[in-house]
Design an enzyme around this catalytic site. Structure first.
Site, mmCIF file in Angstrom:
data_model
loop_
_atom_site.group_PDB
_atom_site.id
_atom_site.type_symbol
_atom_site.label_atom_id
_atom_site.label_comp_id
_atom_site.label_asym_id
_atom_site.label_seq_id
_atom_site.Cartn_x
_atom_site.Cartn_y
_atom_site.Cartn_z
ATOM 1 N N ASP A 2 41.121 37.456 46.012
ATOM 2 C CA ASP A 2 42.417 37.835 46.551
ATOM 3 C C ASP A 2 42.820 36.932 47.716
ATOM 4 O O ASP A 2 41.965 36.506 48.491
ATOM 5 C CB ASP A 2 42.326 39.294 47.014
ATOM 6 C CG ASP A 2 43.681 39.947 47.057
ATOM 7 O OD1 ASP A 2 44.659 39.327 46.599
ATOM 8 O OD2 ASP A 2 43.755 41.071 47.563
ATOM 9 N N ARG A 6 48.938 34.638 49.915
ATOM 10 C CA ARG A 6 49.053 34.570 51.383
ATOM 11 C C ARG A 6 48.621 33.214 51.924
ATOM 12 O O ARG A 6 49.175 32.704 52.887
ATOM 13 C CB ARG A 6 48.250 35.713 52.032
ATOM 14 C CG ARG A 6 49.059 37.000 52.128
ATOM 15 C CD ARG A 6 48.183 38.193 52.336
ATOM 16 N NE ARG A 6 47.434 38.497 51.114
ATOM 17 C CZ ARG A 6 46.378 39.300 51.083
ATOM 18 N NH1 ARG A 6 45.947 39.854 52.196
ATOM 19 N NH2 ARG A 6 45.779 39.556 49.945
ATOM 20 N N HIS A 19 47.328 29.454 43.959
ATOM 21 C CA HIS A 19 46.471 29.690 42.781
ATOM 22 C C HIS A 19 45.693 28.414 42.430
ATOM 23 O O HIS A 19 44.522 28.479 42.050
ATOM 24 C CB HIS A 19 47.303 30.176 41.595
ATOM 25 C CG HIS A 19 47.879 31.552 41.782
ATOM 26 N ND1 HIS A 19 47.122 32.609 42.250
ATOM 27 C CD2 HIS A 19 49.119 32.054 41.583
ATOM 28 C CE1 HIS A 19 47.880 33.689 42.324
ATOM 29 N NE2 HIS A 19 49.105 33.387 41.926
ATOM 30 N N SER A 47 43.955 40.626 36.120
ATOM 31 C CA SER A 47 43.787 42.051 35.838
ATOM 32 C C SER A 47 44.817 42.512 34.821
ATOM 33 O O SER A 47 45.856 41.859 34.629
ATOM 34 C CB SER A 47 43.924 42.870 37.125
ATOM 35 O OG SER A 47 45.279 43.094 37.421
ATOM 36 N N TRP A 51 50.081 41.606 34.748
ATOM 37 C CA TRP A 51 51.260 41.328 33.898
ATOM 38 C C TRP A 51 52.545 41.754 34.599
ATOM 39 O O TRP A 51 53.631 41.338 34.215
ATOM 40 C CB TRP A 51 51.154 42.077 32.557
ATOM 41 C CG TRP A 51 50.003 41.634 31.721
ATOM 42 C CD1 TRP A 51 48.869 42.357 31.458
ATOM 43 C CD2 TRP A 51 49.844 40.391 31.021
ATOM 44 N NE1 TRP A 51 48.020 41.629 30.648
ATOM 45 C CE2 TRP A 51 48.596 40.424 30.358
ATOM 46 C CE3 TRP A 51 50.639 39.247 30.893
ATOM 47 C CZ2 TRP A 51 48.125 39.374 29.597
ATOM 48 C CZ3 TRP A 51 50.167 38.192 30.116
ATOM 49 C CH2 TRP A 51 48.920 38.258 29.479
ATOM 50 N N LEU A 113 24.550 32.444 34.622
ATOM 51 C CA LEU A 113 25.565 33.378 34.129
ATOM 52 C C LEU A 113 26.822 33.420 34.990
ATOM 53 O O LEU A 113 26.760 33.693 36.188
ATOM 54 C CB LEU A 113 24.972 34.787 34.115
ATOM 55 C CG LEU A 113 24.345 35.306 32.828
ATOM 56 C CD1 LEU A 113 23.899 36.754 33.026
ATOM 57 C CD2 LEU A 113 25.335 35.207 31.675
ATOM 58 N N SER A 169 40.837 48.090 43.439
ATOM 59 C CA SER A 169 41.878 47.620 42.513
ATOM 60 C C SER A 169 41.396 47.542 41.054
ATOM 61 O O SER A 169 41.594 46.528 40.392
ATOM 62 C CB SER A 169 42.425 46.260 42.958
ATOM 63 O OG SER A 169 43.012 46.372 44.227
#
Ligand code: FPP
Length: 213
Positions: A2, A6, A19, A47, A51, A113, A169
């Site tokens: 997150d 910002r 991003h 998430s 959308w 992983l 969230s």
């Protein structure tokens, strides 16, 4: 992951640049993955609620994903990354699904992983697992857990949320039952392998009792 928006806003840049810098933070962490320090790194990339963002931002994120797979897959394979994907990812655009299937296939021999949550929502994951357990006539916690998207991943030990928000969230709600939580103010694009090392250090000092004494 997150704080991309910002991070960009603070610099007067478009969210898309935040991003892009977020992807660079992902790349740095994946390059530094050390299976001696961490069994599995799971990243919440998109998430099922994302959308609701503007069409432009959703397009930017999907295009970043396409670009990232194209540019970094070879390096993943060479570095022994083993990719897993959780969430309802098969509902993404067909070309992305095909790229992800190829990436899963080509990284299947790896040992580091890396799980990526795509079109993921924990409530949806639990409902899907519960429906499968009900179909098998077996509604127990173990039966549901065995049908979660994460059933072939190690247990969740530490959940880190960046950017100062203190909520889950809809991320790994079931798996977080006994996980340690760490909320850090760092915005995701600024998150570096040193921050992860620090978080693991913090985790190592916590006493876990799983409800016992
Ligand atoms: C949250 O920041 C971040 C996202 C919704 C997307 C995270 C995605 C990436 C880092 C890129 C795609 C991932 C991969 C693996 C290629 P935000 O936009 O909610 O930030 P804000 O809360 O500051 O607005």
């Amino acid at each position: 992951m997150d704080g991309n928006g910002r991070w960009a806003k603070k610099r007067g840049l478009p969210r898309a640049v935040g991003h892009q810098r977020g992807v660079e933070a992902v790349r740095r962490l994946v390059r530094g993955l050390d299976p001696m320090a961490l069994d599995c790194l799971t990243l919440y990339a998109f998430s099922s609620e994302n959308w609701k963002r503007s069409e432009d931002e959703v397009d930017d994120l999907m295009n970043l994903m396409r670009k990232f797979i194209k540019s970094d897959l070879e390096e993943f394979v060479a570095n022994g990354v083993k990719l897993k994907i959780i969430g309802n990812w098969k509902a993404l655009a067909p070309d992305i699904v095909a790229m992800l299937e190829d990436a899963l296939d080509r990284t299947s021999g790896g040992s580091k992983l890396l799980a990526v949550a795509l079109n993921y929502g924990a409530q949806d994951e639990i409902a899907r697992a519960a429906a499968m357990a009900a179909e098998a006539g077996e509604i127990t916690a173990d039966a549901i857990e065995a049908r979660l998207d994460t059933s072939d991943l190690p247990p969740l030990d530490l959940l880190i949320r960046t950017s100062g928000e203190i909520r889950l969230s809809n991320f790994l709600l079931w798996q977080a039952a006994y996980a340690e939580m760490l909320f850090v103010d760092t915005l995701w694009p600024d998150f570096k392998p040193e921050h992860l090392a620090q978080a693991l250090d913090d985790f190592a000092r916590r006493e876990r009792r799983y409800g016992g004494r």
